[in-house]
Structures are given as C-alpha cells and as structure tokens.
Write a protein that holds these residues in place. Sequence first.
Motif, PDB file in Angstrom:
ATOM      1  N   THR A  53      30.737 -34.882-110.020  1.00 60.05           N
ATOM      2  CA  THR A  53      29.529 -35.293-110.549  1.00 60.05           C
ATOM      3  C   THR A  53      30.110 -36.129-111.698  1.00 60.05           C
ATOM      4  OG1 THR A  53      27.670 -34.358-111.777  1.00 60.05           O
ATOM      5  CG2 THR A  53      29.555 -33.523-112.316  1.00 60.05           C
ATOM      6  N   GLY A  54      28.935 -36.976-112.197  1.00 61.47           N
ATOM      7  CA  GLY A  54      29.067 -38.082-113.313  1.00 61.47           C
ATOM      8  C   GLY A  54      29.627 -39.417-112.917  1.00 61.47           C
ATOM      9  N   TRP A  55      30.405 -39.859-113.620  1.00 60.37           N
ATOM     10  CA  TRP A  55      30.874 -41.227-113.351  1.00 60.37           C
ATOM     11  C   TRP A  55      31.809 -41.368-112.344  1.00 60.37           C
ATOM     12  CZ3 TRP A  55      31.315 -44.275-118.807  1.00 60.37           C
ATOM     13  CH2 TRP A  55      29.993 -44.449-119.225  1.00 60.37           C
ATOM     14  N   ILE A  56      32.756 -40.392-112.320  1.00 61.44           N
ATOM     15  CA  ILE A  56      33.776 -40.063-110.973  1.00 61.44           C
ATOM     16  C   ILE A  56      33.011 -40.335-109.719  1.00 61.44           C
ATOM     17  CG2 ILE A  56      33.789 -37.594-110.941  1.00 61.44           C
ATOM     18  CD1 ILE A  56      36.802 -40.343-110.846  1.00 61.44           C
ATOM     19  N   ARG A  57      31.676 -39.846-109.602  1.00 61.88           N
ATOM     20  CA  ARG A  57      30.780 -39.842-108.571  1.00 61.88           C
ATOM     21  C   ARG A  57      30.178 -41.070-108.158  1.00 61.88           C
ATOM     22  NH1 ARG A  57      25.322 -36.139-107.374  1.00 61.88           N
ATOM     23  NH2 ARG A  57      24.748 -37.260-105.561  1.00 61.88           N
ATOM     24  N   ARG A  58      29.479 -41.452-109.225  1.00 56.76           N
ATOM     25  CA  ARG A  58      28.625 -42.662-108.845  1.00 56.76           C
ATOM     26  C   ARG A  58      28.957 -44.007-109.706  1.00 56.76           C
ATOM     27  NH1 ARG A  58      25.239 -42.632-113.533  1.00 56.76           N
ATOM     28  NH2 ARG A  58      25.100 -40.621-114.710  1.00 56.76           N
ATOM     29  N   GLY A  59      30.164 -43.871-110.593  1.00 57.57           N
ATOM     30  CA  GLY A  59      30.521 -44.899-111.085  1.00 57.57           C
ATOM     31  C   GLY A  59      29.887 -45.047-112.472  1.00 57.57           C
ATOM     32  N   PRO A  60      30.403 -45.876-113.634  1.00 56.63           N
ATOM     33  CA  PRO A  60      30.151 -45.939-114.938  1.00 56.63           C
ATOM     34  C   PRO A  60      29.021 -46.742-115.140  1.00 56.63           C
ATOM     35  CG  PRO A  60      31.792 -47.398-114.493  1.00 56.63           C
ATOM     36  CD  PRO A  60      31.577 -46.898-113.194  1.00 56.63           C
ATOM     37  N   ILE A  61      27.723 -46.089-114.613  1.00 54.45           N
ATOM     38  CA  ILE A  61      26.356 -46.594-114.839  1.00 54.45           C
ATOM     39  C   ILE A  61      25.481 -45.840-115.376  1.00 54.45           C
ATOM     40  CG2 ILE A  61      26.452 -48.625-112.935  1.00 54.45           C
ATOM     41  CD1 ILE A  61      25.033 -46.659-111.249  1.00 54.45           C
ATOM     42  N   GLY A  62      24.210 -46.127-116.218  1.00 56.86           N
ATOM     43  CA  GLY A  62      23.463 -45.232-116.777  1.00 56.86           C
ATOM     44  C   GLY A  62      23.844 -44.871-118.106  1.00 56.86           C
ATOM     45  N   LEU A  63      22.868 -44.143-119.066  1.00 55.77           N
ATOM     46  CA  LEU A  63      22.789 -43.527-120.036  1.00 55.77           C
ATOM     47  C   LEU A  63      23.774 -42.082-120.090  1.00 55.77           C
ATOM     48  CD1 LEU A  63      19.711 -44.939-121.820  1.00 55.77           C
ATOM     49  CD2 LEU A  63      22.299 -45.805-122.151  1.00 55.77           C
ATOM     50  N   ILE A  64      24.091 -41.507-121.108  1.00 54.31           N
ATOM     51  CA  ILE A  64      24.542 -40.265-120.939  1.00 54.31           C
ATOM     52  C   ILE A  64      23.463 -39.331-120.366  1.00 54.31           C
ATOM     53  CG2 ILE A  64      25.213 -38.161-122.470  1.00 54.31           C
ATOM     54  CD1 ILE A  64      26.505 -40.201-124.351  1.00 54.31           C
ATOM     55  N   GLY A  65      22.394 -39.248-120.641  1.00 51.54           N
ATOM     56  CA  GLY A  65      21.466 -38.270-120.120  1.00 51.54           C
ATOM     57  C   GLY A  65      21.216 -38.478-118.727  1.00 51.54           C
ATOM     58  N   HIS A  66      21.438 -39.714-117.916  1.00 47.55           N
ATOM     59  CA  HIS A  66      21.352 -39.733-116.884  1.00 47.55           C
ATOM     60  C   HIS A  66      22.149 -38.843-115.924  1.00 47.55           C
ATOM     61  CE1 HIS A  66      19.646 -43.986-117.581  1.00 47.55           C
ATOM     62  NE2 HIS A  66      18.626 -43.266-117.470  1.00 47.55           N
ATOM     63  N   THR A  67      23.411 -38.118-116.495  1.00 43.43           N
ATOM     64  CA  THR A  67      24.190 -37.411-115.886  1.00 43.43           C
ATOM     65  C   THR A  67      23.627 -36.234-115.682  1.00 43.43           C
ATOM     66  OG1 THR A  67      25.320 -37.029-117.925  1.00 43.43           O
ATOM     67  CG2 THR A  67      26.116 -38.782-116.452  1.00 43.43           C
ATOM     68  N   LYS A  68      22.726 -35.846-116.248  1.00 38.94           N
ATOM     69  CA  LYS A  68      21.881 -34.428-116.397  1.00 38.94           C
ATOM     70  C   LYS A  68      21.469 -34.210-114.837  1.00 38.94           C
ATOM     71  CE  LYS A  68      20.057 -32.639-119.615  1.00 38.94           C
ATOM     72  NZ  LYS A  68      19.193 -32.132-120.789  1.00 38.94           N
ATOM     73  N   GLY A  69      20.812 -35.279-114.222  1.00 35.20           N
ATOM     74  CA  GLY A  69      20.190 -35.276-112.843  1.00 35.20           C
ATOM     75  C   GLY A  69      21.074 -35.343-111.904  1.00 35.20           C
ATOM     76  N   ASP A  70      22.262 -36.065-112.045  1.00 38.88           N
ATOM     77  CA  ASP A  70      23.469 -35.882-111.256  1.00 38.88           C
ATOM     78  C   ASP A  70      24.104 -34.606-111.125  1.00 38.88           C
ATOM     79  OD1 ASP A  70      25.051 -37.845-109.670  1.00 38.88           O
ATOM     80  OD2 ASP A  70      26.409 -37.918-110.989  1.00 38.88           O
ATOM     81  N   ALA A  71      24.257 -34.017-112.110  1.00 39.39           N
ATOM     82  CA  ALA A  71      24.988 -32.647-112.265  1.00 39.39           C
ATOM     83  C   ALA A  71      24.032 -31.613-111.577  1.00 39.39           C
ATOM     84  CB  ALA A  71      25.068 -32.059-113.691  1.00 39.39           C
ATOM     85  N   ASN A  72      22.605 -31.537-111.686  1.00 40.36           N
ATOM     86  CA  ASN A  72      21.811 -30.937-110.922  1.00 40.36           C
ATOM     87  C   ASN A  72      21.900 -30.909-109.619  1.00 40.36           C
ATOM     88  OD1 ASN A  72      20.683 -29.823-113.388  1.00 40.36           O
ATOM     89  ND2 ASN A  72      19.013 -31.184-113.679  1.00 40.36           N
ATOM     90  N   GLU A  73      22.147 -32.221-109.076  1.00 40.07           N
ATOM     91  CA  GLU A  73      22.146 -32.325-107.588  1.00 40.07           C
ATOM     92  C   GLU A  73      23.349 -31.733-106.977  1.00 40.07           C
ATOM     93  OE1 GLU A  73      21.388 -35.964-104.289  1.00 40.07           O
ATOM     94  OE2 GLU A  73      22.668 -36.394-105.887  1.00 40.07           O
ATOM     95  N   THR A  74      24.467 -31.950-107.752  1.00 36.86           N
ATOM     96  CA  THR A  74      25.828 -31.540-107.359  1.00 36.86           C
ATOM     97  C   THR A  74      25.787 -29.720-107.179  1.00 36.86           C
ATOM     98  OG1 THR A  74      26.960 -33.459-108.050  1.00 36.86           O
ATOM     99  CG2 THR A  74      28.247 -31.350-107.862  1.00 36.86           C
ATOM    100  N   VAL A  75      25.305 -29.276-108.329  1.00 36.83           N
ATOM    101  CA  VAL A  75      25.355 -28.067-108.471  1.00 36.83           C
ATOM    102  C   VAL A  75      24.252 -27.201-107.264  1.00 36.83           C
ATOM    103  CG1 VAL A  75      24.291 -26.025-109.803  1.00 36.83           C
ATOM    104  CG2 VAL A  75      25.741 -27.798-110.558  1.00 36.83           C
ATOM    105  N   ALA A  76      23.470 -27.883-107.031  1.00 38.59           N
ATOM    106  CA  ALA A  76      22.270 -27.485-105.939  1.00 38.59           C
ATOM    107  C   ALA A  76      23.108 -27.220-104.518  1.00 38.59           C
ATOM    108  CB  ALA A  76      21.152 -28.462-105.823  1.00 38.59           C
ATOM    109  N   SER A  77      24.064 -28.351-104.112  1.00 41.62           N
ATOM    110  CA  SER A  77      24.737 -28.412-103.098  1.00 41.62           C
ATOM    111  C   SER A  77      25.879 -27.443-103.036  1.00 41.62           C
ATOM    112  CB  SER A  77      25.335 -29.890-103.109  1.00 41.62           C
ATOM    113  OG  SER A  77      24.597 -30.859-102.684  1.00 41.62           O
ATOM    114  N   LEU A  78      26.354 -27.005-104.337  1.00 48.07           N
ATOM    115  CA  LEU A  78      27.400 -26.113-104.267  1.00 48.07           C
ATOM    116  C   LEU A  78      26.737 -24.816-104.120  1.00 48.07           C
ATOM    117  CD1 LEU A  78      29.918 -25.624-107.206  1.00 48.07           C
ATOM    118  CD2 LEU A  78      28.624 -23.744-106.430  1.00 48.07           C
ATOM    119  N   LEU A  79      25.674 -24.455-104.566  1.00 46.10           N
ATOM    120  CA  LEU A  79      24.738 -23.169-104.474  1.00 46.10           C
ATOM    121  C   LEU A  79      24.479 -22.880-103.218  1.00 46.10           C
ATOM    122  CD1 LEU A  79      22.763 -23.068-107.972  1.00 46.10           C
ATOM    123  CD2 LEU A  79      24.934 -22.003-107.094  1.00 46.10           C
ATOM    124  N   ASP A  80      23.890 -24.120-102.616  1.00 43.47           N
ATOM    125  CA  ASP A  80      23.637 -24.055-100.987  1.00 43.47           C
ATOM    126  C   ASP A  80      24.949 -23.485-100.166  1.00 43.47           C
ATOM    127  OD1 ASP A  80      21.673 -24.517 -98.684  1.00 43.47           O
ATOM    128  OD2 ASP A  80      23.153 -25.996 -98.169  1.00 43.47           O
TER     129      ASP A  80
END
Length: 454
Positions: A359-386
């Motif tokens: 999750t974060g920049w190691i996943r999608r590259g260094p783009i977007g503001l700090i707050g944008h990583t929240k949606g990124d984290a939610n998607e990753t965690v959803a996959s893990l929980l699935d």
Amino acid sequence: MPRPLRVAIVGAGPAGIYAADALLKSEVAAEPGVSVDLFERMPAPFGLIRYGVAPDHPRIKGIVTALHQVLDKPQVRLFGNVDYPTDISLDDLRSLYDAVIFSTGATADRELRIPGVDLDGSYGAADFVSWYDGHPDVPRTWPLHAEKVAVLGVGNVALDVARILAKTADELLPTEIPPNVHEGLKANKALEVHVFGRRGPAQAKFSPMELRELDHSPNIEVIVDPEDIDYDAGSIQTRRGNKQADMVAKTLENWAIRDTGDRPHKLYLHFFESPTEILGTDGKVTGLRTERTALDGTGNVKGTGKHTDWDLGAVYRAVGYLSDKLPKLPWDIDSGTVPDQAGRVIEESGNHLRSTYVTGWIRRGPIGLIGHTKGDANETVASLLDDYASGRLHTPETPAPEAVDAFLTERDVRFTTWEGWYKLDAAEKALGTPQGRERVKLVEREDMLRESGA
C-alpha cells in the motif's frame, strides 16, 4: 476460541498507519480480533511527515494527531529501528504473522537523464529534504554557497525546496529544525531561486495552498513572467475540470501582472522551460541550459529549438521520488513499484504472492497527497480480509505476540516502541521549551535510541 488475525506492516508512515486503522475498523477486529505490529527502520514513527514534509508546514504535520490515535490502540504495537531485510526478513515475518503489508514509501530521487547531473552542485531534492528535516542517516552539513539556485520541477517538493532556500534561517527558527540545520541555513548565500517547469501554469502540480504560502514570507518576492501565462484548448479543459489547477493558474496570473516589490530574496517561477543540460566548469555547476517549449493544443508541449543559458551556482532536481527495491518481492523497474492487483503482490507468473500485500507509494508510485493513501490502504486491507475469509492466508509457525519480542531480542536488535516514542517526544519538546519552540528535533540515531529507551 480462534486467535486474532496477526498482521505485520513494514513501514510506519501514514500509509502503514492508515492500513492499521482500516484493519481495526473491520468486522474481523470485533471477532476474532486483529493484532497489528508496525516495523519501522527509523527509531521514530510517521515516515514522510517527520522526514519528508518541510518544517514550516505545521498544518500538514497536524495529521500526526490522527495517526497518534491509531497507534494508541492496544491492538497496535510499534517496533522502531528495525530494518527490513537486515533485521527481519520476509521469511521471518511469515513465520510470525498471517499476512504482511509493505508500506515503505519512496525516499530516493528519480533519475533525471540530462548531461551534467553528476556535477558538483547538482543535488537531488530528496537528499536536501532529508538534511533539513534532520534525517539521522544523512550528513549534518549542506553546501549553500550559491547566490543563484535552480529548482527543477513544479510539484510540492519543488516548492518546499525553493521556499527553504529562499527563506532566512531566523524565519525557520521557530519550527522544529535541529541546531545543525539552523546553522547551515544561516550560511546560505542564495538571493535568487529559479523554479523551472517544462509545461505551463495549468499543468503545474502545486497545491493551491502551498503555492500561496510562497508569498507569505516578508523576505521572498515571488516573480512570474507574464509571457509564461499561456493556455491552449487542453489547458482550458484542465482548468474547467480541475478546481485546484484553476486556483493555481489564477494565483500565477495575479502574480504575473503585479509590480515587482523590494523583498530581498527573489523567487522566480518559470514555465515552458525544459532543462536540457546542467552546465559546469572544472566539475562544478555554473549554469543551466533550457529549451523553450510551446503548447501543442492538448496541454502537452513541444520544443521550439530556442535555448537559454542561465547563470546559476547550484541545481536541485525535484522531478519525483523513487522507492527502494524490496528483497524477496517482485519489482517493476520502470515505475519503481511492486506489481499488485488491488494491493495483492503479484509475481511474474501472475500469481498472488501468498499473504503479501502493498500500500502507499511502494504500490502506486509517489503521486497524490498524504490523505490519498487512506483510500489506497482501505483497498489493500479489503483484499487481505477477503483472502482471510476465504482461507487463502498461510498459517504462521509462531503467531504469539511475545514471539516477536523474543525474536528481535535474540537477534540483538535495539528496537524502540510506541511507549518509547512518547519518551522521545517529551525529550524533543523539552529541548524546545527554553527557546519558546514547540520542539527541537533530535538528529543523531544514538540520541533518539537513548531517549526512547531502546
């Protein structure tokens, strides 16, 4: 009774902490429960906010308050001063946890392929940011001898670098900058800072607030050439569809039509100038060559063949960050990221590397503001929980929380904890109190470990 889901997160910056928060807010957290351990190679948490955000941005650093609330949860533990893979490997993590999330961010400078980048006086912006933010692993001094300086790039990092170079040391003293940084900035000879962008005002990646802050200093005169205010059909479409881009363009327009004032430090924002070569003599930077560009109707630009040589003594390359390659994980060399699908790490074969996520920049590259990583984290965690619900996670050999402490102790790793952060935080605030400052940041790793009670 089933044991809690055990998850390791490598990287305790915003992306990693947001992932921990998403896990704690999931249904699994209620039953059978979730236990999260964050591993951070620095002795202190918060990653980019502590070591990547300019010290004169207190509003951005206010995000720490929200991150604090996550790390205060009893289900979350912090292991600082633990390096992946030197202190703990992927196999080690697999033996201790049901799943591993990597959120290591991006800290290196992306390469700029033009002649002269290796000259003395050509610097990566990431290195300069690490210096003024008091990173323990960089030199304590910085050469600030040039009176005229270039910054290449039109993103927020470029603005931070330009602003720090243009401000006086005393302006920055009320912030948390360490004594070595204050002393270094007192010796700064820069009177002119030139920021260069390859495209036009509508394509600049500045945040409106960050851009306007340039003009708040009583010592910085921001100057924009009226000839650089130009738009084509693609630019107009960008402004209509992007409120932030429109606000940036309006600010630049206002600056372009005003009279130049008498503030002592000049900060020039140049557009339609594409760097083609860093010029030098006897191995040292003496200037920058740019090619004038022109809009092509789509918002992109093309070269005009007209070149300008700028008399400059230093060049800072703020053209983007790049993540470090992580051992044992697949790697996309072009994007500098770990290949993934919805946060699941994907091997070259196309299969999911079991129980491993990013999750974060190691996943999608260094783009977007700090707050944008929240949606990124939610998607990753959803996959893990699935994967957890479907029984696709592996079973660790020693999932007990105390096994982690025993492992690190056996390896003779001096690790810090969340309780240790409170001690370090108090020590830095105590250093600031006599000077009327909120804190003075400790720089030396050994000092941080001592105050943290590692």
